[in-house]
Motif scaffolding. Sequence first.
Motif, PDB file in Angstrom:
ATOM      1  N   ARG A 211       0.815  -1.210   0.000  1.00 13.84           N
ATOM      2  CA  ARG A 211       0.000   0.000   0.000  1.00 13.84           C
ATOM      3  C   ARG A 211       0.843   1.251   0.000  1.00 13.84           C
ATOM      4  O   ARG A 211       0.417   2.308  -0.436  1.00 13.84           O
TER       5      ARG A 211
ATOM      6  N   SER B  48     -15.082   2.209   1.680  1.00  8.55           N
ATOM      7  CA  SER B  48     -13.683   1.798   1.620  1.00  8.55           C
ATOM      8  C   SER B  48     -13.237   1.592   0.188  1.00  8.55           C
ATOM      9  O   SER B  48     -12.128   1.980  -0.184  1.00  8.55           O
ATOM     10  N   HIS B  52     -10.143   3.408  -1.551  1.00  7.91           N
ATOM     11  CA  HIS B  52      -9.024   2.687  -2.162  1.00  7.91           C
ATOM     12  C   HIS B  52      -8.731   3.257  -3.545  1.00  7.91           C
ATOM     13  O   HIS B  52      -7.584   3.304  -3.980  1.00  7.91           O
ATOM     14  N   CYS B  87      -3.388   7.959   2.548  1.00  3.62           N
ATOM     15  CA  CYS B  87      -4.542   7.305   3.162  1.00  3.62           C
ATOM     16  C   CYS B  87      -4.131   6.601   4.444  1.00  3.62           C
ATOM     17  O   CYS B  87      -3.106   5.929   4.485  1.00  3.62           O
ATOM     18  N   PHE B  89      -5.505   3.685   6.445  1.00  2.00           N
ATOM     19  CA  PHE B  89      -6.527   2.667   6.252  1.00  2.00           C
ATOM     20  C   PHE B  89      -7.130   2.242   7.578  1.00  2.00           C
ATOM     21  O   PHE B  89      -6.537   2.416   8.633  1.00  2.00           O
ATOM     22  N   GLN B  90      -8.310   1.646   7.457  1.00  2.00           N
ATOM     23  CA  GLN B  90      -9.042   1.261   8.657  1.00  2.00           C
ATOM     24  C   GLN B  90      -8.307   0.165   9.432  1.00  2.00           C
ATOM     25  O   GLN B  90      -8.155   0.246  10.633  1.00  2.00           O
ATOM     26  N   SER B  93      -2.003  -0.636   9.649  1.00  2.00           N
ATOM     27  CA  SER B  93      -1.020  -1.085   8.674  1.00  2.00           C
ATOM     28  C   SER B  93       0.389  -0.643   9.040  1.00  2.00           C
ATOM     29  O   SER B  93       1.098  -0.083   8.230  1.00  2.00           O
ATOM     30  N   ASP B 173      -9.639   6.912   7.509  1.00  2.00           N
ATOM     31  CA  ASP B 173     -10.711   5.921   7.550  1.00  2.00           C
ATOM     32  C   ASP B 173     -10.834   5.428   8.991  1.00  2.00           C
ATOM     33  O   ASP B 173      -9.968   4.701   9.469  1.00  2.00           O
TER      34      ASP B 173
END
Lengths: 326, 489
Positions: A211, B48, B52, B87, B89-90, B93, B173
């Motif tokens: 990502r 989501s 993305h 971003c 992310f939920q 990460s 998010d």
Amino acid sequence: MTAAPVETGPKSSSERGALARARLLRGLLPAMSLVLVLLAIAWLNPRAISYFGFSLMLNLAIPIALATIAQMFVIAGNELDLSIGTFVGFVGCVTATWLKDAPLVGVLILLGSIGVYALLGALIHLRNLPSIVVTLGMSFVWQGLAILILPKPGGKAPDWLLSLMAVKPPFVPFPIIAALLIAAVVHFGLMRTSYGVILRGSGGNAAALSRAGWSLLKTKIVLFALAGLFGVLSGMALIGITTSADANIGNGYTLLAIAGVILGGGEFVGGRVSPIGAVIGALTLALAASPLLTFMHIPPDWQVAANGAILIIVLAARVLISRRER
Amino acid sequence: MPDAGADIIRLDGAEKRFGAVRALAGVDFHVGAGECVGLVGHNGAGKSTLMHMVAGTLVPDSGRIAVRGSIEDSYSVPRAQQLGIRCVFQELSLCPNLSVAENTRINHTALRGLGWRRKAADLITAKLDEIFPGHSISASDNASDLSIGRRQMVEVARAFTVTQDPLELVILDEPTSSLDAHTAGQLLAFVRRFVAGGKSCILISHVLGEVLGNADRIVVMRDGKIVASDAAKAFDRDRLVTTMGGAEAREKIAAEIATQKPETGPLRVRARPARQQDGNELVAHAGEIIGLAGLAGHGQTDLLLAIFAAAARAKTGIEVTTPVALVAGDRQADGIFPQWSIAQNIGIRSLARLRNGLLISPQREAELASFWQRKIGIRTPDMNNNIFSLSGGNQQKTLFARALGSDAKIVLMDDPMRGVDIGTKLEVYDLVREEAGRGRTFLWYTTETEELDNCHKIYVFKNGRIVANLGRDELTEEKIIQSSFGDAA
């Protein structure tokens, strides 16, 4: 609200300090087990603790350490290489034949075999194959090639390699200097450089890495190519010591390398590896494997089992310490 | 405002299919410079997926993406980073095996060469100081040593760090899902400062108050489409909930709980936290829903786990009279068996009942699963599908079904509704109250003050101790915050 005290909940700085201490303790465990083995040897046979004694006892530790480092790169990416042992044997056979008789061809073959490792990494990533299966298959390929090159034990190491492995530096035995060098170089490369972070991150959280825009294909190729490189170095070092080759010469290295990584504080998944620990683990195994047990007057028939017992004890100690981390 | 040049990003007619599921059905979406866009909708509404695409991690099947007015044909993550779009992310990460500084390096190709570690450490520390003053996170901490709330803080701060690429738009998010009210407030205040500086932000949150209070414009999604897009001032909570297609409001819950006040049943749990020095202790009777409140990570989870352990083996200071089940908060790590089907995930807590001789009876397992599928509304064509075929909210429902389908009379809930949409939440709240009416006891740790409406009694935690014990009628948000920060109640 403005005067709100700084949060001091669980996992606050003091508690994380405790976690860091526990990790340090776990990091020291490989070193402590090495010291323990050395103390035992010193107690059993004080004369072994000498320049000559170490040169002799640790002779075979260099190829084991290099093979362990090779395995460590693969484990850093959450894979496992079951072919490293026969690969070391294959490299040994090439070293004792082609590299001596036709150096250019020999170098090309060895570079090509590193390329094959890189391709294996790509294959495992692209086809999403289990590395255990692929490398188990490859172990037979390497073994077969080794037998083709050298059907019966023989060949001879190139002279420059023989003289390199026979270097006698002042004060500190060569194997110790070599081990320090290997540990330092790999530690810097994997633990301190900015791309080393990416390589370890690919084992820690691959999704997060992709990502962030990194290529997981590339990290896997690099990790496997590094494994191939250190496998080649291991095979050459081994032949430099034994002077001639045998197609089965490296077969035991697969499990020794895995055990060395784990003994050195690495974990099978999660990108948690330690190059310094891996080298120490390899040294410990090399010492515990035969000198210690011989000094203990354990008959050769029982040495393999005794070796396994040492492994279990050290790993159990590690689990106990990791549990305190929680 | 609708001048194309002023838009940071604009998607026209974006469509995306996953197999037979149409996740996005032709969505037009844009974010202007200096704008904070709130994005709300139930789980599975397509939020989501849309994000993305904005972040470049997914490519739309059809539709156009334009950044600052120029069409992007091969939009990707590296391209998005170059253009200054980030971003958070939920799902968390961070790489757990790396330090905070090393995790920062992963997002910045420019952090390389000599001294990169120092640069990365300075970068993330400065940003953490700016967003979360008094955070007590060190750049050398390993990510796995941090609590889930602190990991989220690191991740958010990391998204706002700048090296060579510009920073224009940050997608958040569910950024506050693991933060307590205090740090969530710090973050939202920072977002307002960020937007005031001319940058943009997309804020996705199931806590509608956060979106209403901080977004300039709110976009509501339902079933893969945008159903409303309007200035935040034009919305209030009720309009949002009705637009999202949500269930009834929380007043109903409060009223129901107030009337349902149970007569004191038999004692179920009596527990004293390990660090408790005074006489305060947690007491729970049959039929009670007990809330554990306070800042995140102040010993609530530890007490739940201690109670869980005490049910199996006697422990000093904790008395548990009946079997216990736990609904884990960290679903992926502690709740789900990833390789198993939905039915197997439900049945694992009730194996003794499902047994037929030495084997598990597939028939009884299927009966149990289909009973709970109907009762709790798990949305799947087949309970034998893998658990990961479900959306996050439905996975959490599965874990509830596991606990409620068991023989446990006490259910421990470790902030289980984190990142779950409001529709699912309301369904589960109803179920919890219903089960409490039948004599089950619930111990419910939650970071969302609204959820405490469901509780009969609330214990506030600080530093691993119970500092306040509030009855249903004394409960207010100020009171909880006051107890969480004060020295003693």
